[in-house]
Each structure stands twice: as structure tokens, then as C-alpha cells.
Design a protein around this motif. Structure first.
Motif, short mmCIF file in Angstrom:
data_model
loop_
_atom_site.label_atom_id
_atom_site.label_comp_id
_atom_site.label_asym_id
_atom_site.label_seq_id
_atom_site.Cartn_x
_atom_site.Cartn_y
_atom_site.Cartn_z
N ILE A 23 0.85 -1.20 0.00
CA ILE A 23 0.00 0.00 0.00
C ILE A 23 0.88 1.25 0.00
O ILE A 23 0.67 2.17 -0.79
N LEU A 24 1.87 1.27 0.86
CA LEU A 24 2.77 2.43 0.94
C LEU A 24 3.55 2.65 -0.35
O LEU A 24 3.88 3.79 -0.69
N ASP A 25 3.83 1.57 -1.07
CA ASP A 25 4.56 1.67 -2.33
C ASP A 25 3.65 1.92 -3.53
O ASP A 25 4.13 2.04 -4.66
N GLY A 26 2.33 1.97 -3.30
CA GLY A 26 1.39 2.24 -4.39
C GLY A 26 1.20 1.06 -5.33
O GLY A 26 0.88 1.25 -6.51
N LYS A 27 1.39 -0.14 -4.83
CA LYS A 27 1.23 -1.34 -5.66
C LYS A 27 -0.23 -1.79 -5.66
O LYS A 27 -1.11 -1.06 -5.19
N GLN A 28 -0.50 -2.97 -6.15
CA GLN A 28 -1.86 -3.47 -6.35
C GLN A 28 -2.73 -3.37 -5.09
O GLN A 28 -3.90 -3.00 -5.18
N ASP A 29 -2.18 -3.68 -3.93
CA ASP A 29 -2.96 -3.60 -2.70
C ASP A 29 -3.44 -2.18 -2.42
O ASP A 29 -4.52 -1.98 -1.86
N PHE A 30 -2.66 -1.20 -2.81
CA PHE A 30 -3.08 0.19 -2.65
C PHE A 30 -4.37 0.44 -3.41
O PHE A 30 -5.31 1.04 -2.88
N TYR A 31 -4.44 -0.02 -4.64
CA TYR A 31 -5.62 0.23 -5.47
C TYR A 31 -6.84 -0.52 -4.96
O TYR A 31 -7.97 -0.04 -5.08
N LYS A 32 -6.63 -1.68 -4.35
CA LYS A 32 -7.75 -2.42 -3.74
C LYS A 32 -8.35 -1.62 -2.58
O LYS A 32 -9.56 -1.51 -2.45
N VAL A 33 -7.48 -1.07 -1.75
CA VAL A 33 -7.95 -0.27 -0.62
C VAL A 33 -8.53 1.05 -1.12
O VAL A 33 -9.60 1.47 -0.68
N ASP A 34 -7.86 1.68 -2.07
CA ASP A 34 -8.30 2.96 -2.61
C ASP A 34 -9.72 2.89 -3.15
O ASP A 34 -10.51 3.81 -2.98
N ALA A 35 -10.07 1.77 -3.77
CA ALA A 35 -11.41 1.60 -4.33
C ALA A 35 -12.48 1.52 -3.25
O ALA A 35 -13.67 1.76 -3.53
N GLN A 36 -12.09 1.21 -2.03
CA GLN A 36 -13.06 1.04 -0.94
C GLN A 36 -13.18 2.26 -0.03
O GLN A 36 -14.03 2.30 0.85
N ILE A 37 -12.34 3.26 -0.24
CA ILE A 37 -12.36 4.45 0.61
C ILE A 37 -13.52 5.35 0.20
O ILE A 37 -13.69 5.68 -0.97
N SER A 38 -14.32 5.76 1.18
CA SER A 38 -15.50 6.58 0.91
C SER A 38 -15.10 8.00 0.51
O SER A 38 -13.99 8.45 0.81
N GLN A 39 -16.02 8.67 -0.13
CA GLN A 39 -15.79 10.06 -0.56
C GLN A 39 -15.57 10.97 0.64
O GLN A 39 -14.76 11.89 0.58
N GLU A 40 -16.26 10.70 1.74
CA GLU A 40 -16.11 11.52 2.95
C GLU A 40 -14.69 11.46 3.48
O GLU A 40 -14.10 12.47 3.86
N VAL A 41 -14.12 10.24 3.51
CA VAL A 41 -12.75 10.08 3.97
C VAL A 41 -11.79 10.77 3.02
O VAL A 41 -10.85 11.44 3.44
N ARG A 42 -12.01 10.62 1.73
CA ARG A 42 -11.16 11.27 0.74
C ARG A 42 -11.14 12.79 0.92
O ARG A 42 -10.10 13.43 0.82
N GLU A 43 -12.31 13.37 1.19
CA GLU A 43 -12.39 14.82 1.37
C GLU A 43 -11.61 15.28 2.59
O GLU A 43 -11.01 16.36 2.58
N VAL A 44 -11.58 14.46 3.62
CA VAL A 44 -10.83 14.81 4.82
C VAL A 44 -9.33 14.73 4.56
O VAL A 44 -8.56 15.61 4.96
N ILE A 45 -8.89 13.70 3.84
CA ILE A 45 -7.47 13.46 3.61
C ILE A 45 -6.93 14.27 2.44
O ILE A 45 -5.85 14.83 2.51
N LEU A 46 -7.66 14.30 1.35
CA LEU A 46 -7.16 14.95 0.16
C LEU A 46 -7.59 16.39 0.15
O LEU A 46 -7.13 17.26 -0.40
#
Length: 132
Positions: A109-132
């Protein structure tokens, strides 16, 4: 006008970094209380998008300063301290969990490999707005 835009943009990025750091620290603290690996995996995603990507994008040196609110207290941190309090702490918790697969997933995940994209697809928009 360009000077003020650059200044405001830099301040906004530091504020987002500080928010990400505070959230990662909070997630790692919650993990210590109930050992739910979901907190570690989400913290890894936040470290990637909210900490490492942001530091790299802005080219902040290890001695650059950010102020982070942790448990209601404003804490002065260098970028090196940010790294130690987020990524290093996260990796230690993943390694201490006793499941080497979890440590591999966190690293991926930290390296931006396949596991990152699996988690990224599950992150809600609300969480994204807080972080990004």
C-alpha cells in the motif's frame, strides 16, 4: 498576486498534511486499543496519499516544519518526525502483529502497488475529502 497564490497554496498543503498526520496517529492509537487490522490498512492508505505523496509533491526537506494538532495540543514536527510518527510507527505495528502477510500488504500500500488500489477503491468520498 502570484506570490500570494503560492503562499496560500503552500499553507493549504501543510494544513492538509497536518490533518493527515493527526488522522494517521489517531487510527494507530485506536488500533492499539482494539487490534482491528482495518485501522492499520486504512492508516497505510492515509500515509500514502496524505503523507508521502504530499511530501514528495511539495519537495519538503526532512527539516521542514509542520504544526500538527495531536490530542488537542499543537505539536511542532519536522518532516522526519512526521515520517517517524506515521510510516515508521505503522510499519512497526504491522510487523508486531505477527502476520507477515499483513506487513507485506502494508508495504505494498505504501509503495502504491496493487494492494493500494484495492484499498483505494473502498475508501469513501467523505474520507477522501478529509485526507485529500
Amino acid at each position: 498576486m502570484g506570490l500570494f497564490n503560492n503562499l496560500f497554496s503552500g499553507t493549504k498543503e501543510l494544513s492538509k498534511l497536518a490533518n493527515s498526520v493527526a488522522n494517521v496517529i489517531r487510527f494507530l492509537d485506536v488500533y492499539e486499543e482494539d487490534n482491528d487490522i482495518t485501522y492499520l490498512i486504512t492508516a497505510a492508505w492515509m500515509c500514502k496519499v496524505g503523507v508521502t505523496d504530499r511530501i514528495e509533491k511539495n519537495g519538503w526537506k526532512p527539516t521542514y516544519i509542520v504544526y500538527v494538532t495531536i490530542n488537542g495540543h499543537l505539536t511542532k514536527m519536522t518532516m522526519m518526525e512526521v515520517y517517524m510518527n506515521t510510516i515508521y510507527r505503522l510499519k512497526n505495528k504491522a510487523n508486531a502483529y505477527g502476520d507477515s502477510d499483513l506487513a507485506i500488504v502494508i508495504d505494498n500500500i505504501l509503495d502504491g502497488k496493487q494492494d493500494f488500489y484495492k484499498v483505494d477503491a473502498q475508501i469513501s468520498q467523505e474520507v477522501r475529502e478529509v485526507i485529500l
